[in-house]
Design a protein around this motif. Structure first.
Motif, PDB file in Angstrom:
ATOM      1  N   GLY A 234       0.757  -1.238   0.000  1.00  0.00           N
ATOM      2  CA  GLY A 234       0.000   0.000   0.000  1.00  0.00           C
ATOM      3  C   GLY A 234       0.788   1.288   0.000  1.00  0.00           C
ATOM      4  O   GLY A 234       0.215   2.360  -0.171  1.00  0.00           O
ATOM      5  N   GLU A 235       2.105   1.245   0.177  1.00  0.00           N
ATOM      6  CA  GLU A 235       2.850   2.503   0.249  1.00  0.00           C
ATOM      7  C   GLU A 235       2.840   3.260  -1.073  1.00  0.00           C
ATOM      8  O   GLU A 235       3.066   4.475  -1.090  1.00  0.00           O
ATOM      9  CB  GLU A 235       4.292   2.256   0.695  1.00  0.00           C
ATOM     10  CG  GLU A 235       5.153   1.516  -0.322  1.00  0.00           C
ATOM     11  CD  GLU A 235       6.504   1.129   0.252  1.00  0.00           C
ATOM     12  OE1 GLU A 235       7.495   1.796  -0.092  1.00  0.00           O
ATOM     13  OE2 GLU A 235       6.549   0.175   1.054  1.00  0.00           O
ATOM     14  N   ARG A 236       2.578   2.566  -2.185  1.00  0.00           N
ATOM     15  CA  ARG A 236       2.493   3.235  -3.485  1.00  0.00           C
ATOM     16  C   ARG A 236       1.075   3.188  -4.048  1.00  0.00           C
ATOM     17  O   ARG A 236       0.871   3.143  -5.258  1.00  0.00           O
ATOM     18  CB  ARG A 236       3.504   2.616  -4.454  1.00  0.00           C
ATOM     19  CG  ARG A 236       4.943   2.961  -4.092  1.00  0.00           C
ATOM     20  CD  ARG A 236       5.932   2.502  -5.128  1.00  0.00           C
ATOM     21  NE  ARG A 236       6.343   1.120  -4.925  1.00  0.00           N
ATOM     22  CZ  ARG A 236       7.262   0.502  -5.673  1.00  0.00           C
ATOM     23  NH1 ARG A 236       7.827   1.144  -6.692  1.00  0.00           N
ATOM     24  NH2 ARG A 236       7.604  -0.750  -5.410  1.00  0.00           N
ATOM     25  N   LEU A 237       0.111   3.223  -3.148  1.00  0.00           N
ATOM     26  CA  LEU A 237      -1.300   3.356  -3.509  1.00  0.00           C
ATOM     27  C   LEU A 237      -1.803   4.633  -2.849  1.00  0.00           C
ATOM     28  O   LEU A 237      -1.426   4.938  -1.721  1.00  0.00           O
ATOM     29  CB  LEU A 237      -2.108   2.148  -3.038  1.00  0.00           C
ATOM     30  CG  LEU A 237      -1.623   0.788  -3.562  1.00  0.00           C
ATOM     31  CD1 LEU A 237      -2.437  -0.345  -2.944  1.00  0.00           C
ATOM     32  CD2 LEU A 237      -1.673   0.721  -5.076  1.00  0.00           C
ATOM     33  N   TYR A 238      -2.685   5.358  -3.513  1.00  0.00           N
ATOM     34  CA  TYR A 238      -2.917   6.744  -3.113  1.00  0.00           C
ATOM     35  C   TYR A 238      -4.363   7.095  -2.806  1.00  0.00           C
ATOM     36  O   TYR A 238      -4.662   8.258  -2.519  1.00  0.00           O
ATOM     37  CB  TYR A 238      -2.379   7.684  -4.205  1.00  0.00           C
ATOM     38  CG  TYR A 238      -0.984   7.313  -4.630  1.00  0.00           C
ATOM     39  CD1 TYR A 238       0.074   7.404  -3.730  1.00  0.00           C
ATOM     40  CD2 TYR A 238      -0.726   6.829  -5.911  1.00  0.00           C
ATOM     41  CE1 TYR A 238       1.355   7.030  -4.093  1.00  0.00           C
ATOM     42  CE2 TYR A 238       0.556   6.455  -6.288  1.00  0.00           C
ATOM     43  CZ  TYR A 238       1.594   6.556  -5.376  1.00  0.00           C
ATOM     44  OH  TYR A 238       2.861   6.171  -5.733  1.00  0.00           O
ATOM     45  N   LEU A 258       0.606   8.359   4.944  1.00  0.00           N
ATOM     46  CA  LEU A 258      -0.194   9.558   5.178  1.00  0.00           C
ATOM     47  C   LEU A 258       0.380  10.806   4.518  1.00  0.00           C
ATOM     48  O   LEU A 258      -0.278  11.840   4.473  1.00  0.00           O
ATOM     49  CB  LEU A 258      -0.382   9.802   6.674  1.00  0.00           C
ATOM     50  CG  LEU A 258      -1.618   9.111   7.272  1.00  0.00           C
ATOM     51  CD1 LEU A 258      -1.421   7.610   7.385  1.00  0.00           C
ATOM     52  CD2 LEU A 258      -1.985   9.701   8.617  1.00  0.00           C
ATOM     53  N   SER A 259       1.609  10.718   3.990  1.00  0.00           N
ATOM     54  CA  SER A 259       2.155  11.821   3.203  1.00  0.00           C
ATOM     55  C   SER A 259       1.992  11.595   1.707  1.00  0.00           C
ATOM     56  O   SER A 259       2.394  12.437   0.908  1.00  0.00           O
ATOM     57  CB  SER A 259       3.643  12.037   3.536  1.00  0.00           C
ATOM     58  OG  SER A 259       3.781  12.718   4.765  1.00  0.00           O
ATOM     59  N   HIS A 260       1.407  10.483   1.327  1.00  0.00           N
ATOM     60  CA  HIS A 260       1.169  10.183  -0.089  1.00  0.00           C
ATOM     61  C   HIS A 260      -0.315   9.964  -0.399  1.00  0.00           C
ATOM     62  O   HIS A 260      -0.789  10.353  -1.466  1.00  0.00           O
ATOM     63  CB  HIS A 260       1.935   8.927  -0.515  1.00  0.00           C
ATOM     64  CG  HIS A 260       3.415   9.024  -0.347  1.00  0.00           C
ATOM     65  ND1 HIS A 260       4.113  10.196  -0.499  1.00  0.00           N
ATOM     66  CD2 HIS A 260       4.352   8.087  -0.035  1.00  0.00           C
ATOM     67  CE1 HIS A 260       5.395   9.977  -0.294  1.00  0.00           C
ATOM     68  NE2 HIS A 260       5.575   8.708  -0.005  1.00  0.00           N
ATOM     69  N   ALA A 261      -1.016   9.318   0.515  1.00  0.00           N
ATOM     70  CA  ALA A 261      -2.388   8.873   0.234  1.00  0.00           C
ATOM     71  C   ALA A 261      -3.425   9.867   0.746  1.00  0.00           C
ATOM     72  O   ALA A 261      -4.318   9.515   1.522  1.00  0.00           O
ATOM     73  CB  ALA A 261      -2.626   7.492   0.836  1.00  0.00           C
ATOM     74  N   GLY A 262      -3.297  11.135   0.329  1.00  0.00           N
ATOM     75  CA  GLY A 262      -4.340  12.103   0.635  1.00  0.00           C
ATOM     76  C   GLY A 262      -4.421  12.573   2.066  1.00  0.00           C
ATOM     77  O   GLY A 262      -5.413  13.173   2.470  1.00  0.00           O
TER      78      GLY A 262
END
Length: 381
Positions: A234-238, A258-262
């Motif tokens: 999930g680290e590269r899902l947004y 939390l700094s990538h997924a909105g």
């Protein structure tokens, strides 16, 4: 209350911070960054200024909707990360305005402490025994390590055996009562991932992280069905939309960043969606202090939370670490492998603004490594 300014700061080793100020003097901080694309995300953050200046910062959901849906082209790591940092800062403002930590605004805590894990080794793990022992001596009850360095399309018997030997060395130090998470970092093909997961079963990993690159999420179902080891990704899902297929595929642990997924808003919704699939939450966070503080607020209010990543002492942070930018580093003090809930308003931290501004004068240009196979073709890092 109105937003009057939006600033961004390139902060070593590889972070980007944003600062939102209101006409009442309340300031909120966020961490919008894509590692290796900090300057690009910085530009994206400032593109939102016209939507934010003069607006009420307490209308968090309305601003989130406009930022994510106000243009024809949506989503992706850069836009979602820009929104994420702004969203964190808005929640920080909301908590400070109401004199409460963000988790109180999310419904209140469901736990009294937050279990954490630490990283062992760098991109190519070595000296595992001593590194794991240091984490155990520091009181952590779980660690994570990369399974291997560079992997060829089909790993050899020796490469499989070496990966297992490193995991066995870690397990020997941890014993049966502590947890070992193993990160594939998207370096394995489906065939290699299947063999590695099977070979690692005897060391009982807490989970295997990102066994495949996100582009191959449609193949995760087959891995999940064939493995006894819990699968995490999930680290590269947004977004919720990105997570739905992997939840349907049968993953056991969802890892939004939390700094990538909105930001807090979308990651909270991802956690709720994961709960409907019986999936646990372990937010990805190899980043700075603001990102970690945001994670802790969500962790405290999330029933299906499992464990939290943190970057203290991680190999990326040589020369600069996340405590360097806090007025009171004690807010991140570990006790028996856990952090106690931050009690301050907003995100619960006080950013050292002078240190951040000094760091921005120097900036950084951190880039992801580029690896190549022996024949010269690109290799997954």
């Amino acid at each position: 209350m109105k937003i009057i300014s939006l600033e961004t700061f390139l902060v070593a080793p590889r972070w980007l911070f944003c600062r939102i100020e209101t006409d009442t003097g309340i300031v909120g901080w966020g961490e919008p960054v894509v590692e290796g694309r900090a300057a690009t995300v910085r530009a994206a953050v400032h593109e939102f200024e016209s939507l934010l200046i003069g607006r009420d910062p307490l209308r968090i959901e309305d601003l989130w909707q406009v930022m994510t849906k106000g243009t024809f082209y949506r989503g992706g790591p850069v836009l979602s990360s820009a929104v994420a940092g702004i969203d964190q800062a808005l929640w920080d403002i909301a908590g400070k305005y109401r004199g409460a930590p963000v988790h109180e605004l999310l419904g209140g805590p469901v736990r009294d402490r937050i279990r954490m894990y630490g990283w062992v080794g760098g991109d190519s793990p070595s000296e595992v025994t001593d590194a794991v022992q240091r984490q155990v001596d520091a009181g952590l009850t779980a660690i994570k390590m990369n399974v291997a360095g560079q992997l060829p399309p089909l790993a050899s018997a020796r490469e499989i055996a070496d990966a297992v030997a490193r995991a066995e060395a870690a397990r020997a130090v941890l014993g049966p009562d502590r947890d070992l998470a193993i990160d594939f970092h998207g370096r394995a093909t489906k065939a290699t991932a299947r063999r590695l997961i099977r070979a690692l079963e005897p060391v009982s990993p807490m989970f295997v992280e990102e066994p495949l690159v996100p582009e191959h999420g449609h193949l995760l179902g087959e891995l999940c069905r064939s493995a006894t080891v819990p699968i995490a990704t999930g680290e590269r899902l947004y977004s919720r939309t990105d997570f739905l297929p992997v939840l349907q595929a049968g993953i056991a642990v969802a890892q939004p960043d939390l700094s990538h997924a909105g930001g807090i808003s979308e990651s909270r919704r991802i956690a709720v969606l994961a709960e409907t699939f019986g999936v646990l939450l372990a937010p990805h966070c190899p980043l700075g202090p603001i990102a970690l503080a945001a994670c802790l607020q969500v962790d405290l209010a999330t029933p299906n939370f499992l464990i939290q990543e943190q970057s203290l002492g991680i190999h990326y942070n040589v020369g600069h670490d996340l405590l360097d930018y806090l007025v009171d580093p004690a807010v991140f003090t570990f006790r028996d492998g856990h952090l106690l809930p931050p009690t301050g308003p907003g995100l619960g931290i006080t950013v050292d603004e002078d240190a951040v501004r000094r760091a921005d004068e120097i900036g950084h240009d951190w880039q992801s490594p580029v690896w190549r196979h022996a024949d010269g073709t690109h290799a997954e890092w």
